[in-house]
Design a protein around this motif. Structure first.
Motif, PDB file in Angstrom:
ATOM      1  N   ASP A 112       0.835  -1.202   0.000  1.00 30.40           N
ATOM      2  CA  ASP A 112       0.000   0.000   0.000  1.00 30.40           C
ATOM      3  C   ASP A 112       0.868   1.249   0.000  1.00 30.40           C
ATOM      4  O   ASP A 112       1.242   1.757   1.045  1.00 30.40           O
ATOM      5  CB  ASP A 112      -0.916   0.009   1.235  1.00 30.40           C
ATOM      6  CG  ASP A 112      -1.810  -1.203   1.293  1.00 30.40           C
ATOM      7  OD1 ASP A 112      -2.148  -1.721   0.223  1.00 30.40           O
ATOM      8  OD2 ASP A 112      -2.170  -1.624   2.410  1.00 30.40           O
ATOM      9  N   THR A 113       1.182   1.750  -1.168  1.00 31.15           N
ATOM     10  CA  THR A 113       2.043   2.926  -1.260  1.00 31.15           C
ATOM     11  C   THR A 113       1.279   4.237  -1.116  1.00 31.15           C
ATOM     12  O   THR A 113       1.884   5.262  -0.854  1.00 31.15           O
ATOM     13  CB  THR A 113       2.796   2.936  -2.606  1.00 31.15           C
ATOM     14  OG1 THR A 113       1.838   2.892  -3.667  1.00 31.15           O
ATOM     15  CG2 THR A 113       3.736   1.754  -2.703  1.00 31.15           C
ATOM     16  N   LYS A 114      -0.040   4.214  -1.275  1.00 27.09           N
ATOM     17  CA  LYS A 114      -0.822   5.451  -1.210  1.00 27.09           C
ATOM     18  C   LYS A 114      -1.469   5.681   0.153  1.00 27.09           C
ATOM     19  O   LYS A 114      -2.078   6.706   0.373  1.00 27.09           O
ATOM     20  CB  LYS A 114      -1.900   5.445  -2.290  1.00 27.09           C
ATOM     21  CG  LYS A 114      -1.323   5.443  -3.682  1.00 27.09           C
ATOM     22  CD  LYS A 114      -2.395   5.468  -4.723  1.00 27.09           C
ATOM     23  CE  LYS A 114      -1.763   5.431  -6.104  1.00 27.09           C
ATOM     24  NZ  LYS A 114      -2.752   5.464  -7.161  1.00 27.09           N
ATOM     25  N   ILE A 115      -1.314   4.727   1.056  1.00 29.58           N
ATOM     26  CA  ILE A 115      -1.937   4.845   2.375  1.00 29.58           C
ATOM     27  C   ILE A 115      -1.001   5.587   3.323  1.00 29.58           C
ATOM     28  O   ILE A 115       0.221   5.466   3.239  1.00 29.58           O
ATOM     29  CB  ILE A 115      -2.268   3.447   2.937  1.00 29.58           C
ATOM     30  CG1 ILE A 115      -3.333   2.794   2.076  1.00 29.58           C
ATOM     31  CG2 ILE A 115      -2.731   3.522   4.378  1.00 29.58           C
ATOM     32  CD1 ILE A 115      -3.700   1.407   2.520  1.00 29.58           C
ATOM     33  N   SER A 116      -1.585   6.350   4.238  1.00 37.30           N
ATOM     34  CA  SER A 116      -0.826   7.098   5.238  1.00 37.30           C
ATOM     35  C   SER A 116      -0.005   6.152   6.112  1.00 37.30           C
ATOM     36  O   SER A 116      -0.384   5.008   6.340  1.00 37.30           O
ATOM     37  CB  SER A 116      -1.798   7.904   6.100  1.00 37.30           C
ATOM     38  OG  SER A 116      -1.146   8.382   7.257  1.00 37.30           O
ATOM     39  N   ASN A 117       1.102   6.654   6.641  1.00 42.30           N
ATOM     40  CA  ASN A 117       1.944   5.842   7.525  1.00 42.30           C
ATOM     41  C   ASN A 117       1.195   5.380   8.769  1.00 42.30           C
ATOM     42  O   ASN A 117       1.510   4.351   9.335  1.00 42.30           O
ATOM     43  CB  ASN A 117       3.182   6.619   7.947  1.00 42.30           C
ATOM     44  CG  ASN A 117       4.217   6.656   6.850  1.00 42.30           C
ATOM     45  OD1 ASN A 117       4.144   5.890   5.898  1.00 42.30           O
ATOM     46  ND2 ASN A 117       5.173   7.553   6.972  1.00 42.30           N
TER      47      ASN A 117
ATOM     48  N   LYS B  21      -0.416   2.214   7.589  1.00 41.74           N
ATOM     49  CA  LYS B  21       0.511   1.164   7.175  1.00 41.74           C
ATOM     50  C   LYS B  21       1.044   0.389   8.363  1.00 41.74           C
ATOM     51  O   LYS B  21       1.202  -0.822   8.314  1.00 41.74           O
ATOM     52  CB  LYS B  21       1.707   1.777   6.443  1.00 41.74           C
ATOM     53  CG  LYS B  21       1.447   2.199   5.046  1.00 41.74           C
ATOM     54  CD  LYS B  21       2.729   2.732   4.453  1.00 41.74           C
ATOM     55  CE  LYS B  21       2.484   3.374   3.122  1.00 41.74           C
ATOM     56  NZ  LYS B  21       3.712   3.949   2.570  1.00 41.74           N
TER      57      LYS B  21
END
Length: 133
Positions: A69-74, A77
Motif C-alpha cells: 500500500d504505497t498510497k496509504i498514510s503511515n 501502514k
C-alpha cells in the motif's frame, strides 16, 4: 497540571532556598527527560522507510503491508499491535528503571550511579551503532 509539595521533617519545616545549583540540577533532570523522549522518538522511527531491514526481519506482516500500500498514510501502514507493543515497551522499561534507580542511587550515591548509567548508555549506543542487519 501544577503540584505543590511542602517538605516537613521531625525537626520542622525545610527552610532551604533556591540556589544556582538547585536550578542547574532541575535543568539537568529536565534535559535527561528530553533526551529520553528523543530516544523514544528515534525508536518510533523503526517504522520509517529507513528501517526496512528491521521490519523485514522482525515484523514481516508490517513490511509487506508497507510495500503493498504505497498510497496509504503511515498511520495506517503500521497498524500492528505487536509493533506498537515493541515501541511502547520502552516506556514501561523506563518506569521500572526509575524505581530501581532510586534504590541504587540511595545505596551507591549520586555520582557513582550517574557514572554507571552513563557507561551503560555509551555501551548501548556503541552496540547500536555497530549493529548491522
Amino acid at each position: 497540571m501544577a503540584l505543590a509539595v511542602q517538605i516537613r521533617s521531625e525537626v520542622g519545616e525545610y527552610n532551604g532556598r533556591m540556589t544556582f545549583i538547585l536550578v542547574l540540577s532541575c535543568l539537568m533532570a529536565a534535559t535527561g527527560g528530553v533526551l529520553f523522549g528523543y530516544d523514544l522518538g528515534i525508536s518510533g522511527g523503526v517504522t520509517s522507510i529507513s528501517m526496512e531491514p528491521f521490519l523485514k526481519e522482525f515484523f514481516p506482516k508490517v513490511y509487506r503491508k508497507m510495500k503493498e500500500d504505497t498510497k496509504i498514510s503511515n498511520y495506517c501502514k503500521f497498524d500492528s499491535q505487536l509493533l506498537t507493543l515493541f515501541t511502547s515497551s520502552l516506556y514501561i522499561v523506563g518506569l521500572i528503571a526509575s524505581f530501581i534507580a532510586s534504590s541504587v542511587t540511595r545505596a551507591l550515591g549520586r555520582k557513582p550511579s550517574i557514572l554507571v548509567g552513563g557507561v551503560a548508555f555509551l555501551a548501548g549506543s556503541a552496540l547500536g551503532g555497530a549493529c548491522s542487519f
